[in-house]
Motif scaffolding. Structure first.
Motif, PDB file in Angstrom:
ATOM      1  N   ILE A 160       0.881  -1.170   0.000  1.00  0.00           N
ATOM      2  CA  ILE A 160       0.000   0.000   0.000  1.00  0.00           C
ATOM      3  C   ILE A 160       0.917   1.217   0.000  1.00  0.00           C
ATOM      4  N   VAL A 161       0.827   2.023  -1.057  1.00  0.00           N
ATOM      5  CA  VAL A 161       1.815   3.061  -1.305  1.00  0.00           C
ATOM      6  C   VAL A 161       1.283   4.441  -0.959  1.00  0.00           C
ATOM      7  N   LYS A 162       2.145   5.216  -0.284  1.00  0.00           N
ATOM      8  CA  LYS A 162       1.907   6.644  -0.083  1.00  0.00           C
ATOM      9  C   LYS A 162       3.071   7.350  -0.749  1.00  0.00           C
ATOM     10  N   VAL A 163       2.781   8.224  -1.706  1.00  0.00           N
ATOM     11  CA  VAL A 163       3.837   8.907  -2.451  1.00  0.00           C
ATOM     12  C   VAL A 163       4.101  10.255  -1.789  1.00  0.00           C
ATOM     13  N   LEU A 164       5.367  10.515  -1.514  1.00  0.00           N
ATOM     14  CA  LEU A 164       5.810  11.754  -0.904  1.00  0.00           C
ATOM     15  C   LEU A 164       6.541  12.549  -1.973  1.00  0.00           C
ATOM     16  N   THR A 165       6.086  13.767  -2.254  1.00  0.00           N
ATOM     17  CA  THR A 165       6.756  14.573  -3.269  1.00  0.00           C
ATOM     18  C   THR A 165       8.102  15.045  -2.748  1.00  0.00           C
ATOM     19  N   PHE A 166       8.926  15.518  -3.653  1.00  0.00           N
ATOM     20  CA  PHE A 166      10.262  15.974  -3.277  1.00  0.00           C
ATOM     21  C   PHE A 166      10.182  17.136  -2.292  1.00  0.00           C
ATOM     22  N   GLU A 167       9.244  18.052  -2.518  1.00  0.00           N
ATOM     23  CA  GLU A 167       9.096  19.213  -1.646  1.00  0.00           C
ATOM     24  C   GLU A 167       8.690  18.802  -0.233  1.00  0.00           C
ATOM     25  N   GLU A 168       7.756  17.853  -0.132  1.00  0.00           N
ATOM     26  CA  GLU A 168       7.321  17.373   1.181  1.00  0.00           C
ATOM     27  C   GLU A 168       8.469  16.686   1.907  1.00  0.00           C
ATOM     28  N   ASP A 169       9.289  15.959   1.170  1.00  0.00           N
ATOM     29  CA  ASP A 169      10.429  15.274   1.760  1.00  0.00           C
ATOM     30  C   ASP A 169      11.431  16.280   2.323  1.00  0.00           C
ATOM     31  N   VAL A 170      11.692  17.365   1.585  1.00  0.00           N
ATOM     32  CA  VAL A 170      12.640  18.390   2.045  1.00  0.00           C
ATOM     33  C   VAL A 170      12.100  19.082   3.295  1.00  0.00           C
ATOM     34  N   VAL A 171      10.817  19.397   3.313  1.00  0.00           N
ATOM     35  CA  VAL A 171      10.209  20.047   4.479  1.00  0.00           C
ATOM     36  C   VAL A 171      10.327  19.159   5.713  1.00  0.00           C
ATOM     37  N   GLN A 172      10.099  17.860   5.570  1.00  0.00           N
ATOM     38  CA  GLN A 172      10.211  16.944   6.702  1.00  0.00           C
ATOM     39  C   GLN A 172      11.652  16.835   7.196  1.00  0.00           C
ATOM     40  N   GLU A 173      12.621  16.830   6.281  1.00  0.00           N
ATOM     41  CA  GLU A 173      14.029  16.767   6.688  1.00  0.00           C
ATOM     42  C   GLU A 173      14.430  18.013   7.460  1.00  0.00           C
ATOM     43  N   VAL A 174      13.995  19.181   7.001  1.00  0.00           N
ATOM     44  CA  VAL A 174      14.326  20.434   7.682  1.00  0.00           C
ATOM     45  C   VAL A 174      13.682  20.451   9.063  1.00  0.00           C
ATOM     46  N   ALA A 175      12.449  19.982   9.182  1.00  0.00           N
ATOM     47  CA  ALA A 175      11.764  19.947  10.472  1.00  0.00           C
ATOM     48  C   ALA A 175      12.493  19.016  11.440  1.00  0.00           C
ATOM     49  N   ARG A 176      13.018  17.893  10.947  1.00  0.00           N
ATOM     50  CA  ARG A 176      13.758  16.970  11.810  1.00  0.00           C
ATOM     51  C   ARG A 176      15.071  17.585  12.293  1.00  0.00           C
ATOM     52  N   GLU A 177      15.737  18.335  11.427  1.00  0.00           N
ATOM     53  CA  GLU A 177      17.012  18.948  11.799  1.00  0.00           C
ATOM     54  C   GLU A 177      16.834  20.095  12.783  1.00  0.00           C
ATOM     55  N   GLU A 178      15.728  20.807  12.702  1.00  0.00           N
ATOM     56  CA  GLU A 178      15.503  21.969  13.566  1.00  0.00           C
ATOM     57  C   GLU A 178      14.945  21.607  14.935  1.00  0.00           C
ATOM     58  N   LYS A 179      14.595  20.347  15.158  1.00  0.00           N
ATOM     59  CA  LYS A 179      14.080  19.922  16.455  1.00  0.00           C
ATOM     60  C   LYS A 179      15.157  20.103  17.518  1.00  0.00           C
TER      61      LYS A 179
END
Length: 115
Positions: free
Chosen positions: A86-105
């Motif tokens: 069961i696939v959920k597709v994450l766009t490139f922009e969403e992936d970058v936003v999640q990475e930045v949020a993880r780094e800023e925690k």
């Protein structure tokens, strides 16, 4: 004539001697999240299957790919569904936003006390 094996006559069929391998048991549904441009290797790891099985399905569909080749979203989704994913597709922009949020925690596990 071969001493161990008799020749098949014109009225006999060879297919009756061939045994088919049993079909693999159906896989449980597995939820995965993929990004745009996922490679064959990454998709296989997320689906928990061997990469050569994914490549075999691609070859059956007429797509020649290597293990490091990036797949488009539609192909990756249909491949995952072939393996009961069961696939959920994450766009490139969403992936970058999640990475930045993880780094800023901020890290709360080690607070520094000043006296």
């Amino acid at each position: 004539m071969h001493p161990v094996r008799a020749r098949v006559g014109p009225g006999e069929r060879r297919t009756s001697q061939i045994e088919r391998a049993p079909a693999p048991p159906p896989r449980e549904p597995r939820e995965i999240t993929i990004t745009e441009g996922v490679t064959v290797r990454d998709l296989a790891e997320k689906l928990d299957v061997r990469a050569k099985e994914v490549l075999k399905i691609l070859l059956d569909r007429g797509i020649f790919a290597s293990i490091n080749q990036a797949l488009d979203t539609a192909t990756a989704t249909s491949l995952a569904e072939a393996f009961n994913g069961i696939v959920k597709v994450l766009t490139f922009e969403e992936d970058v936003v999640q990475e930045v949020a993880r780094e800023e925690k901020p890290e709360i596990s080690n607070p520094v006390r000043r006296s």
